[in-house]
Design a protein around this motif. Sequence first.
Motif, short mmCIF file in Angstrom:
data_model
loop_
_atom_site.label_atom_id
_atom_site.label_comp_id
_atom_site.label_asym_id
_atom_site.label_seq_id
_atom_site.Cartn_x
_atom_site.Cartn_y
_atom_site.Cartn_z
N THR A 60 0.84 -1.19 0.00
CA THR A 60 0.00 0.00 0.00
C THR A 60 0.87 1.24 0.00
OG1 THR A 60 -1.77 -1.13 1.17
CG2 THR A 60 -1.77 1.26 1.28
N ALA A 61 0.49 2.20 -0.82
CA ALA A 61 1.16 3.50 -0.79
C ALA A 61 0.11 4.56 -1.09
CB ALA A 61 2.28 3.55 -1.82
N SER A 62 0.18 5.66 -0.38
CA SER A 62 -0.71 6.80 -0.60
C SER A 62 -2.18 6.37 -0.64
CB SER A 62 -0.36 7.50 -1.93
OG SER A 62 1.01 7.81 -1.96
N GLY A 63 -2.54 5.46 0.24
CA GLY A 63 -3.94 5.09 0.34
C GLY A 63 -4.41 4.11 -0.72
N GLY B 481 -3.97 10.79 2.00
CA GLY B 481 -3.41 10.86 0.66
C GLY B 481 -1.99 11.37 0.60
N ALA B 482 -1.35 11.54 1.74
CA ALA B 482 0.05 11.98 1.69
C ALA B 482 0.88 10.89 1.05
CB ALA B 482 0.56 12.26 3.11
N PRO B 483 1.67 11.24 0.00
CA PRO B 483 2.43 10.20 -0.68
C PRO B 483 3.48 9.60 0.26
CG PRO B 483 2.68 12.35 -1.75
CD PRO B 483 1.89 12.56 -0.51
N ALA B 484 3.50 8.31 0.34
CA ALA B 484 4.50 7.65 1.17
C ALA B 484 5.72 7.34 0.32
CB ALA B 484 3.94 6.36 1.75
#
Lengths: 169, 510
Positions: A60-63, B481-484
């Motif tokens: 998962t990344a950015s939701g 929604g902060a980009p990880a």
Amino acid sequence: MREVTLRIDGAAVPCAVAPDGDGWMVEVGGQTVRLRVTVLEPGVALVETGDRSHLVHSATASGRTYLHVDGVTISYEAGATTRAADAAPSGEDRYLRAPMPGTVTQVAVGVGDVVRSGQALVVVEAMKMEHVLRAGRAGSVRVLHVRPGDRVDGGAVVAEIGPVGAGTP
Amino acid sequence: MRKVLIANRGEIAVRIIRACRELDLATVAVFAEPDREALYPRLADERAALGAADPRESYLHVGRLLDAARKTGADAVHPGYGFLAESAEFAAAVLDRGLTWVGPPPEVIARLGDKTEARRLAEAAGVPVVPGHGEPRASDAALVRAARRIGFPVMIKAAGGGGGRGMRRVDAAEELPAALVSARREAQAAFGQDALLLERHLDEARHIEVQVLADAAGALVALGERECSIQRRHQKLIEEAPSPFVGADLRARLERAATTVAAAAGYVNAGTVEFLVDANGQHYFLEVNTRLQVEHPVTELVTGVDLVKAQLRLAAGSRLLGADGILPEGRSYAARGHAIECRVAAEDPAHAYRPSPGPILTLGEPRGPGVRVDSGLRAGWRVPVEYDPMLAKVIVHAETRDGAIARMADALGRYVILGCQTNLEFLRAVVRHEAFGRGETSTRFLERHFAAWAGGPAGLAVATGAVFAVLGAEGTAGTGGAPAPPGEARAGAWDPWAQLGPWRMGAVDA
């Protein structure tokens, strides 16, 4: 029975998920899929369907969640799940509810703790499965209704989260 | 030759680094900014930054590449494929600096790089070419007259280069003038010259090419054919060796034609002679690629010859034949078994193959008997938007074509790339298609069978995702929604696995 909507490629895909023996029954697109899920390690699980097993990889990344099984990769955002019978009223996200009847095995926070949205608060075990309950919003824990060992009903409120500062002893 | 600078990136840089290692040659990787964290610079002995992402500022910048060679003390340059691999000017500049060029001499590259010139050379050597018009610098009027003579549909091609640029299929006379204008414009932009040639369009043709190796002493060996008919946008997607269409007679004719053209051009090092073969088995010379091909591994698997090592050794002066030669079996290389290659790309086959760059969150590459993956990928790296979308190649080898297809389908199904959309599922659908199984591969295959492809059934994946979503529960999804950053992706707030940590459903031993 719980309903969840996966947003895949801009389309909303409604799914109905229900416990089924020691696994799950999922209705999606007019089809019924029965599967059992065993987590092997973070990001890897075994999904069993009938007499076939499939390795599932996920990240998962950015939701957005990316999931690979059996040569097919999908990416989706999961909509808030709702119980089929009672959609969450406004402000419902302050209540942490047990999704099914079970036994509380862990309480990871105390009253007054500041929590972030998504933080694991309580673990409930049901049907040999453990379910992590996570904060639906950021805030501080106002009330804790359960302790480890308590039995809870499906839909029961196990904790309440309020604005930081409010209700803190 | 002690230290080789690899003037390329991605999977082919990895491939060349490994070949150099086996030959005990030191390696220098060069990289543009988006490739700083890529896999291949980590594998090389030394690395040199080229500059900005724009290829003209990096992988196409002759001055910077030569500076990198000077600073690192590299004494040879391997150009890979694409970029400057077929630039006679770059080859000449490398030689001018006293460095070894891993490829044919610049004058051979120049002669064969001009398609009009290559066509005339093949014709003069008695090798059939596609009926058409190949006068140098043909005017629009001459091309229109030629089209009328040979009949529609016709193909317009840029004389200066390939890759589908400047290439147009024209079905009727009234469409030709406008097509010539746009093809000239595209050719000028891509190759710096707007010269065009025109050929009859062969329907139901197969794209079949022959690998050749040549040494400086004049020994020239053909290593069989590759079929590369499965193409999209005039770019190859799936290749195999041997071709399901080619029998011993046609193979002998193709190999003879290929070596005839190569000899006429004074070829040295590894090269590929491309043909179109029509449904009757008639072959027509297309062009010569004066470099390593993307699809070289299928030939390696069925012949046992390491073509990259062969290139390096030929550049260092080795002979092909004889006791110390590169080809211990001499001239006769019968293919053993069957090999297929699929090009894995960051693109969306359901939406006109549009590129889909992105981060690599999870990477799992297939391994096993007869499975080879030539990959430029690394988990945690982000596929850049600036370059070709090809990420890796899956190459399989089996006793039979059917066995190779089954092996490929299984390998593609086990290739896990999360975070960046790829064509893996599409490739799997293509190799599993019954027409592919019957060997009915032609350059129109995808157009005919996969024009409306929109993905296969995803029921199990969606059902599994739905269970994870329920386990995530109660609207806890997302962090706003902060980009990880890719490295921290798994620590994202809504990772079903993080949540599933304590879950145990139907334990494996249950």
